[in-house]
Design a protein around this motif. Sequence first.
Motif, PDB file in Angstrom:
ATOM      1  N   ARG B 155       0.820  -1.212   0.000  1.00 55.04           N
ATOM      2  CA  ARG B 155       0.000   0.000   0.000  1.00 55.04           C
ATOM      3  C   ARG B 155       0.861   1.273   0.000  1.00 55.04           C
ATOM      4  O   ARG B 155       0.546   2.264  -0.648  1.00 55.04           O
ATOM      5  CB  ARG B 155      -0.899   0.003   1.248  1.00 55.04           C
ATOM      6  N   HIS B 159       1.022   4.258  -3.097  1.00 54.41           N
ATOM      7  CA  HIS B 159       0.256   5.469  -2.771  1.00 54.41           C
ATOM      8  C   HIS B 159       0.608   6.613  -3.733  1.00 54.41           C
ATOM      9  O   HIS B 159       1.768   6.840  -4.044  1.00 54.41           O
ATOM     10  CB  HIS B 159       0.535   5.890  -1.326  1.00 54.41           C
ATOM     11  N   GLU B 160      -0.406   7.315  -4.159  1.00 55.32           N
ATOM     12  CA  GLU B 160      -0.247   8.406  -5.135  1.00 55.32           C
ATOM     13  C   GLU B 160       0.842   9.418  -4.735  1.00 55.32           C
ATOM     14  O   GLU B 160       1.586   9.912  -5.579  1.00 55.32           O
ATOM     15  CB  GLU B 160      -1.618   9.099  -5.298  1.00 55.32           C
ATOM     16  N   VAL B 238       2.094   9.002   5.027  1.00 55.61           N
ATOM     17  CA  VAL B 238       1.305   7.936   4.394  1.00 55.61           C
ATOM     18  C   VAL B 238       1.444   6.626   5.184  1.00 55.61           C
ATOM     19  O   VAL B 238       0.463   5.905   5.386  1.00 55.61           O
ATOM     20  CB  VAL B 238       1.753   7.752   2.918  1.00 55.61           C
ATOM     21  N   ILE B 242      -1.641   4.375   6.712  1.00 54.76           N
ATOM     22  CA  ILE B 242      -1.852   2.961   6.380  1.00 54.76           C
ATOM     23  C   ILE B 242      -1.740   2.098   7.635  1.00 54.76           C
ATOM     24  O   ILE B 242      -2.500   1.143   7.824  1.00 54.76           O
ATOM     25  CB  ILE B 242      -0.843   2.508   5.296  1.00 54.76           C
TER      26      ILE B 242
END
Lengths: 110, 392
Positions: B155, B159-160, B238, B242
């Motif tokens: 993940r 992530h963007e 991030v 997550i």
Amino acid sequence: MADLKGWKELAIGGVIDKPSTAKEYQTGTWRVIRPVYKPENCINCMFCWLYCPDQAVEIEVVDGKPKMKGFNYYYCKGCGLCANVCPKSNDKLPEEKRAIVMKPETEFQD
Amino acid sequence: MPEVKNRQAVTGAQAIANAMRQINPDVVAAYPITPQTPVVEYFAQYVADGAVDTEMIPVESEHSAMSAVVGAAAAGARAMTATAANGLALMHEIVYIAASSRLPIVMPVANRALSGPINIHCDHSDAMAERDSGWIQLWAENAQEAYDLTLIAVRLGEHEDVRLPVMVNFDGFIISHGVEVVDFLDDEVVKKFVGEPKVKYPLLDVNNPVTYGPLDLYDYYFEHKRQQIEAMKHVKRVFKEIAEEFEKISGRKYDILDKYKVDDAEYIMIALGSTAGTVKYTVDLLREQGHKVGLVKPWIFRPFPKKELQELLNGRKAVIVLDRSASFGAEAPVYEAVKSALYEVSDRPKLGSYVYGLGGRDIKVDHIKQAFEEAFSGNINTDEERYLGLRE
Ligand code: SF4
Ligand code: SF4
């Protein structure tokens, strides 16, 4: 490099996110020697057009036959391949008889 | 806390292979190398049994393994590999390209000493040699963390705001081959957690053609490096997001730093990986004797948790940094980074640098006690590297 994009605008990872951008690339900025075309000595054999790695040789078709027009200096990087393959240009020929003469770029700067 | 249904005694390698089975990556390209071999072996069995849809590419070298997953990830696949030591070193060229091309590949690394002389046992020289390659580095203390962090890594990388490859470090043999109890999540839970691969600029999207890996000279290369620097800045935020989500499905909490008994600690030790477990045990022993000691174990080493360490270590009496690799002619990698981070704090603790465990040399409670005791007596020196468990 003022017209180049900043890091916030560029696609990440060095990815080029649209096709055919190579034609925007001004390889002419690399040139330190410039091919100068002398039409009076040219036999229109098209060798220069065939060999140029940057498609910088411009031609036109006259009466169904290809005719050399000259060089596109936006793309010509000055590699000298055209003069090398040209049957009307070599070291033994005097300059005034050659179809392509390679000259230092400094001669053209103002 | 969610109910535990799948509690099993497994090796770290099995735990990671099971994570990979549950992730069900589109492509796995790998070459076996001790002590990573069982990861690939178990996973190959899942492929043979039809338990995954993965296209598995058995390559002829690690350089090819990394090249294949770079190609796969650029095509838009969720791609994984795994390696160790010299395998990672052989990948190096493409490791750098994976990060620079912003491909969210996930790679468990069973940390092992780099040759030479040849040695197959645990140390961190392999991962440390890649610390500036642009990969995120997560570090596991045990098989459970190796499993959990592998799931989180998928993940995180995709992530963007990140789009970077992730290395999941787990100590060779100690974690990879040691059998421990691991709580696995249900397949369906993992499937939902990792979701569909989040792709960007996939080569297979023929309607939106893109070019990967073009020549990038003095006119653009610098900007692309700046983007990588920026992406790393987003990793910690991030990761926390997550980790929070992961806690909801697992009951297990992850953060930038694992802090063990640090609240009132005057002496704090910093260690990566499995040794942190031995340090926790030693902290308990020393606390019974009345010493205010604690441990910090970075779960993330790249990006380096500078701000978090500054906040935590400012004002402590002493900080002892353990390194399982050396930097020849300079300070050991973890120590160097910690010391540099503490330059800016108002109340700098005393610092001690201890290199230990090279080539799999055992680290024992007595060694850890020794380092703590040197700090208690004020016998530590910022500019002196010391060695635990080395014969003079
Ligand atoms: S010098 Fe090279 S680039 Fe320029 S026209 Fe001749 S062949 Fe093409
Ligand atoms: S190679 Fe020489 S002779 Fe042939 S077309 Fe080009 S300039 Fe003319």
